[in-house]
Design a protein around this motif. Structure first.
Motif, mmCIF file in Angstrom:
data_model
loop_
_atom_site.group_PDB
_atom_site.id
_atom_site.type_symbol
_atom_site.label_atom_id
_atom_site.label_comp_id
_atom_site.label_asym_id
_atom_site.label_seq_id
_atom_site.Cartn_x
_atom_site.Cartn_y
_atom_site.Cartn_z
ATOM 1 N N GLN A 127 32.188 40.840 51.798
ATOM 2 C CA GLN A 127 31.624 40.084 50.686
ATOM 3 C C GLN A 127 32.642 40.030 49.556
ATOM 4 O OE1 GLN A 127 28.453 38.690 50.577
ATOM 5 N NE2 GLN A 127 28.179 39.296 52.707
ATOM 6 N N ILE A 128 32.753 38.873 48.910
ATOM 7 C CA ILE A 128 33.708 38.696 47.810
ATOM 8 C C ILE A 128 32.951 38.469 46.514
ATOM 9 C CG2 ILE A 128 35.603 37.297 46.892
ATOM 10 C CD1 ILE A 128 36.214 36.483 49.804
ATOM 11 N N SER A 129 33.324 39.209 45.483
ATOM 12 C CA SER A 129 32.788 38.958 44.145
ATOM 13 C C SER A 129 33.953 38.650 43.215
ATOM 14 C CB SER A 129 31.997 40.162 43.622
ATOM 15 O OG SER A 129 32.816 41.310 43.547
ATOM 16 N N THR A 130 33.694 37.856 42.184
ATOM 17 C CA THR A 130 34.748 37.389 41.286
ATOM 18 C C THR A 130 34.322 37.547 39.836
ATOM 19 O OG1 THR A 130 35.279 35.686 42.925
ATOM 20 C CG2 THR A 130 36.273 35.447 40.765
ATOM 21 N N LYS A 131 35.262 37.985 39.006
ATOM 22 C CA LYS A 131 35.058 38.034 37.560
ATOM 23 C C LYS A 131 36.254 37.380 36.895
ATOM 24 C CE LYS A 131 32.602 42.475 37.653
ATOM 25 N NZ LYS A 131 32.671 43.899 37.239
ATOM 26 N N ARG A 132 36.006 36.752 35.752
ATOM 27 C CA ARG A 132 37.083 36.175 34.949
ATOM 28 C C ARG A 132 37.187 36.930 33.645
ATOM 29 N NH1 ARG A 132 38.988 30.992 35.767
ATOM 30 N NH2 ARG A 132 38.771 30.377 37.935
ATOM 31 N N ALA A 133 38.393 37.025 33.110
ATOM 32 C CA ALA A 133 38.595 37.694 31.826
ATOM 33 C C ALA A 133 39.803 37.090 31.132
ATOM 34 C CB ALA A 133 38.803 39.192 32.031
ATOM 35 N N LYS A 134 39.820 37.208 29.820
ATOM 36 C CA LYS A 134 40.981 36.805 29.025
ATOM 37 C C LYS A 134 41.479 38.048 28.309
ATOM 38 C CE LYS A 134 42.649 32.931 26.310
ATOM 39 N NZ LYS A 134 42.265 31.645 25.676
ATOM 40 N N GLU A 135 42.716 38.415 28.570
ATOM 41 C CA GLU A 135 43.303 39.615 27.996
ATOM 42 C C GLU A 135 44.641 39.260 27.373
ATOM 43 O OE1 GLU A 135 43.467 42.061 31.456
ATOM 44 O OE2 GLU A 135 41.304 42.248 31.596
ATOM 45 N N ASP A 136 44.811 39.624 26.111
ATOM 46 C CA ASP A 136 46.050 39.303 25.387
ATOM 47 C C ASP A 136 46.376 37.815 25.472
ATOM 48 O OD1 ASP A 136 46.315 42.058 24.850
ATOM 49 O OD2 ASP A 136 47.359 42.367 26.754
ATOM 50 N N PHE A 143 39.093 39.830 41.824
ATOM 51 C CA PHE A 143 38.340 39.682 43.063
ATOM 52 C C PHE A 143 38.107 41.058 43.669
ATOM 53 C CE2 PHE A 143 40.847 35.826 42.561
ATOM 54 C CZ PHE A 143 39.909 34.827 42.767
ATOM 55 N N GLU A 144 36.899 41.302 44.144
ATOM 56 C CA GLU A 144 36.602 42.521 44.884
ATOM 57 C C GLU A 144 36.129 42.122 46.274
ATOM 58 O OE1 GLU A 144 34.221 45.437 42.933
ATOM 59 O OE2 GLU A 144 35.165 45.087 40.972
ATOM 60 N N VAL A 145 36.761 42.669 47.287
ATOM 61 C CA VAL A 145 36.415 42.391 48.678
ATOM 62 C C VAL A 145 35.779 43.651 49.250
ATOM 63 C CG1 VAL A 145 37.252 41.674 50.943
ATOM 64 C CG2 VAL A 145 38.372 40.806 48.861
ATOM 65 N N ASP A 146 34.495 43.567 49.549
ATOM 66 C CA ASP A 146 33.732 44.714 50.040
ATOM 67 C C ASP A 146 33.621 44.613 51.552
ATOM 68 O OD1 ASP A 146 32.119 46.888 50.371
ATOM 69 O OD2 ASP A 146 30.391 46.084 49.280
ATOM 70 N N ALA A 147 34.379 45.470 52.242
ATOM 71 C CA ALA A 147 34.390 45.486 53.708
ATOM 72 C C ALA A 147 34.738 46.908 54.140
ATOM 73 C CB ALA A 147 35.406 44.471 54.237
ATOM 74 N N ASP A 148 34.975 47.105 55.447
ATOM 75 C CA ASP A 148 35.363 48.442 55.910
ATOM 76 C C ASP A 148 36.650 48.889 55.224
ATOM 77 O OD1 ASP A 148 33.178 48.578 57.552
ATOM 78 O OD2 ASP A 148 34.250 47.940 59.349
ATOM 79 N N ARG A 149 37.562 47.957 54.997
ATOM 80 C CA ARG A 149 38.727 48.201 54.137
ATOM 81 C C ARG A 149 38.511 47.378 52.890
ATOM 82 N NH1 ARG A 149 43.716 49.910 53.079
ATOM 83 N NH2 ARG A 149 43.852 51.181 54.955
#
Length: 199
Positions: A127-136, A143-149
Motif C-alpha cells: 500500500q502506498i500513502s503520500t504526503k506533501r510538505a513545503k520546507e524552507d 511516500f510510504e510503501v507498506d509491504a513485507d519490505r
C-alpha cells in the motif's frame, strides 16, 4: 562512529538524542558518475542535499555504475543488519521520465523504483500513502510503501529539474523497531539549489 572525509559531516542542529545515539548530518555532492567510487560527500557550503544519519550507520561507497545507471549518490547501511536496513540518496535527470519534467507524483516514485528493483516488488504488493510538505520554501513529497519490505521515500526537485530521492528501507519487523530514527532521517532530508543556499 568512525568517519572518513569528516568535512562531509556536521553535528545535527538538535540536542535530541535518539535511541541509537546522536545524529550527524551528511552533505551530498551530487557529482557526475565519473567522480564516484569512494565515500565522503562534500562540505556544507557546496552541498546539493543533506540528511541526518544516526550513529551505528556506516557509509558505503557507490560505484560509477551504480551512480550512472541507478543514480545512487550516497548510501548508508545500519551496522549489524547485513545490509537489510539501508538509506540511499538518488539523483535522476529529467530524461528518467522520457524527456518530460519531473513532478512530485507517483510517476516520480516509479522512476525511483526503476533504479531499485526490490522497491518495485514492494510497490506492486503493498500500500502506498503520500504526503506533501513545503520546507524552507521547497516542495517535497513523502511516500510510504507498506509491504513485507517497507520504504520511505522523500522526493524533491531542484532548480535545474533534477529529481532527488531519499530512500530508507528495511524489512517490516526491523522498520517498525527503528521507526523513530527512520522518521527523523526522512524528515531531515533537504535539497538545495545549484547555487548554494548557505552563507
Amino acid at each position: 562512529m568512525a568517519r572518513e572525509a569528516t568535512a562531509a559531516y556536521g553535528t545535527a542542529a538538535s540536542d535530541e538524542v535518539a535511541s541509537e545515539g546522536e545524529f550527524t548530518t551528511f552533505y551530498g555532492a551530487a557529482n557526475p558518475p565519473a567522480t564516484y567510487g569512494s565515500i565522503g560527500g562534500t562540505t556544507k557550503a557546496l552541498a546539493k542535499y543533506s540528511y541526518e544519519v544516526p550513529d551505528g550507520w556506516v557509509e558505503e561507497a557507490t560505484s560509477k555504475v551504480e551512480k550512472g545507471s541507478g543514480g545512487q549518490d550516497s548510501r548508508f547501511v545500519k551496522s549489524g543488519t547485513k545490509g537489510a536496513v539501508k538509506a540511499y540518496c538518488l539523483t535522476l535527470n529529467p530524461a528518467g521520465q522520457d524527456g518530460a519534467s519531473f513532478a512530485l507524483t507517483e510517476a516520480a516514485l516509479q522512476a525511483v523504483a526503476g533504479a531499485l528493483s526490490d522497491m518495485q516488488d514492494s510497490i506492486t504488493a503493498g500500500q502506498i500513502s503520500t504526503k506533501r510538505a513545503k520546507e524552507d520554501g521547497r516542495e517535497y513529497a513523502l511516500f510510504e510503501v507498506d509491504a513485507d519490505r517497507k520504504y520511505v521515500v522523500k522526493i524533491s526537485i531542484d532548480n535545474t529539474g533534477r529529481l532527488f530521492a531519499f530512500v530508507i528501507t528495511a524489512p517490516a519487523s526491523q522498520f517498525n523497531r527503528d521507526k523513530k530514527n527512520i522518521e527523523r532521517m526522512a524528515n531531515s532530508f533537504r535539497v538545495y539549489s545549484s547555487v548554494s543556499q548557505f552563507v
